[in-house]
Scaffold this motif. Sequence first.
Motif, PDB file in Angstrom:
ATOM      1  N   PHE A  75     -27.558  40.679 -38.017  1.00  0.00           N
ATOM      2  CA  PHE A  75     -28.760  40.551 -37.199  1.00  0.00           C
ATOM      3  C   PHE A  75     -29.032  39.067 -36.963  1.00  0.00           C
ATOM      4  N   HIS A  76     -29.040  38.649 -35.710  1.00  0.00           N
ATOM      5  CA  HIS A  76     -29.154  37.235 -35.354  1.00  0.00           C
ATOM      6  C   HIS A  76     -30.562  36.708 -35.572  1.00  0.00           C
ATOM      7  N   GLY A  77     -30.667  35.380 -35.677  1.00  0.00           N
ATOM      8  CA  GLY A  77     -31.950  34.710 -35.772  1.00  0.00           C
ATOM      9  C   GLY A  77     -32.493  34.339 -34.404  1.00  0.00           C
ATOM     10  N   ARG A 109     -33.871  44.312 -29.314  1.00  0.00           N
ATOM     11  CA  ARG A 109     -34.903  43.892 -28.361  1.00  0.00           C
ATOM     12  C   ARG A 109     -35.783  42.787 -28.950  1.00  0.00           C
ATOM     13  N   LEU A 110     -36.264  41.918 -28.051  1.00  0.00           N
ATOM     14  CA  LEU A 110     -37.024  40.742 -28.452  1.00  0.00           C
ATOM     15  C   LEU A 110     -38.465  40.815 -27.967  1.00  0.00           C
ATOM     16  N   ALA A 111     -39.346  40.168 -28.728  1.00  0.00           N
ATOM     17  CA  ALA A 111     -40.726  39.943 -28.300  1.00  0.00           C
ATOM     18  C   ALA A 111     -40.735  38.726 -27.355  1.00  0.00           C
ATOM     19  N   PRO A 112     -41.750  38.569 -26.542  1.00  0.00           N
ATOM     20  CA  PRO A 112     -42.973  39.383 -26.465  1.00  0.00           C
ATOM     21  C   PRO A 112     -42.833  40.648 -25.638  1.00  0.00           C
ATOM     22  N   GLY A 119     -37.636  45.781 -32.727  1.00  0.00           N
ATOM     23  CA  GLY A 119     -36.418  45.229 -33.317  1.00  0.00           C
ATOM     24  C   GLY A 119     -35.905  46.069 -34.479  1.00  0.00           C
ATOM     25  N   ILE A 120     -36.802  46.511 -35.341  1.00  0.00           N
ATOM     26  CA  ILE A 120     -36.394  47.328 -36.494  1.00  0.00           C
ATOM     27  C   ILE A 120     -35.877  48.690 -36.027  1.00  0.00           C
ATOM     28  N   GLU A 121     -36.499  49.247 -35.006  1.00  0.00           N
ATOM     29  CA  GLU A 121     -35.994  50.509 -34.462  1.00  0.00           C
ATOM     30  C   GLU A 121     -34.551  50.351 -33.992  1.00  0.00           C
ATOM     31  N   ASP A 122     -34.252  49.221 -33.353  1.00  0.00           N
ATOM     32  CA  ASP A 122     -32.904  48.995 -32.839  1.00  0.00           C
ATOM     33  C   ASP A 122     -31.888  48.762 -33.954  1.00  0.00           C
TER      34      ASP A 122
END
Length: 325
Positions: A75-77, A109-112, A119-122
Amino acid sequence: MSRQQRAQVDAMLRRPTSAPTGPRPIQEIREGFKALMAQMPVPADVRTTETALGPRRALEVEPEGTRRPGTILYFHGGGWVSGSPETALSLTGHLVSGSGVRAYSVDYRLAPEHPFPAGIEDTLAAYRALLERGEDPAAIVFAGDSAGGGLAVTTCLAARDAGLPLPAAVLAFSPGLDSTRTGASMDAKEDADPIFTRAAVEYTGAMYLGGADPHQPLLSPAVYADLAGFPPLLIQVGTNEILLDDSTRLAARAREAGVDVVLDVTADVPHVFQVFAGFLDEADEALERATLFLTQRLRAAQRGDAASVGVRSRQYARANSTRLP
C-alpha cells in the motif's frame, strides 16, 4: 553510516518544492509528490505488469530471476490524498529484489474525492481477491509506507474484524497511525522533521477524514486499536519525524496485546528514509532488515507447508461470506 549523507538528504527535503505539504491545491500536492518520488531509484532486476485486484487497478512487481513463494500486498504512501503504485515502486521494487517474492501494489482511492473508509475498503477488497484466487494467507505479507503503512495496519484490523484469516505479517515504514494527532512528537519533532509540519498533516488529514470522528481504531490505531490476534509486526521509523510517536505507541499496544512486534528506530533520518536506498547507508540497512523479516515470516510457505495451507484455506472458506460494513 554517514553523517554527511543524512545532512544531504535533510537539505534536499527542506527545499520548498520537495515535500507534499499544504495548504496547497490538491493537484499541486499530487504533482509535487509524484515528481519527488520519480527521483528514487528502482532496482533493475524487477519487472512490472498492470493488473487488477478486486475493483481496483494494481501493479504486479516480480523479480527477474527465480521467484520465491509468497506475496507482498503493498500500500503506497502519500497522505491518503496522493501517490500511486508507481510512486512507491522504488520501495516495492527493493522489497521484491531483496526477497525474491512477488508484490502487488494497490491503486486505492484517494481523498478528498474518496475519503475514509474508501481506501480501507479497496485494500481489504484486494486482500479478498488474493484469497479468492486460492492464495494462502500464511504466504501473504501486508506492507506499506506512510499512509500506506497505516493502511497495512488498519486493513489487517478490518480483515480480522470481518472474520478473515490474517496474513503472515505486517511491515510498516513510518506509518501514519493517529488521526487525532495527539503524539508528543507532533510538536517535539517539528523542527527536526524536514518534510512535515503539524499544520500540513492536519490539512491533508482533514481531507481523508471527510468529517469522520478520528477517535476510532481504523483512523487512530496507535490510540484505540485492540491488536489481539495480530500477526507479527515490524515497524521502521526515523527519529527526525513528527509521526515518530505513531509508531512507538502502536508498538507498545502490540506488546500489551501479546503480539510479536519489532520497533526498528533509526537515528537522525526522516520520514520513509528507505526511499534513499543506494545513497543513504541507513536506508540500505533498513531494507535488508525488512527483507529478512519478510523471508523469515514466509519461511513456512517457502517450505510448501501443506498443513498450513489447508488450515488457512478452511478458515477463509468459513469466513468468506462476511463483509466489511
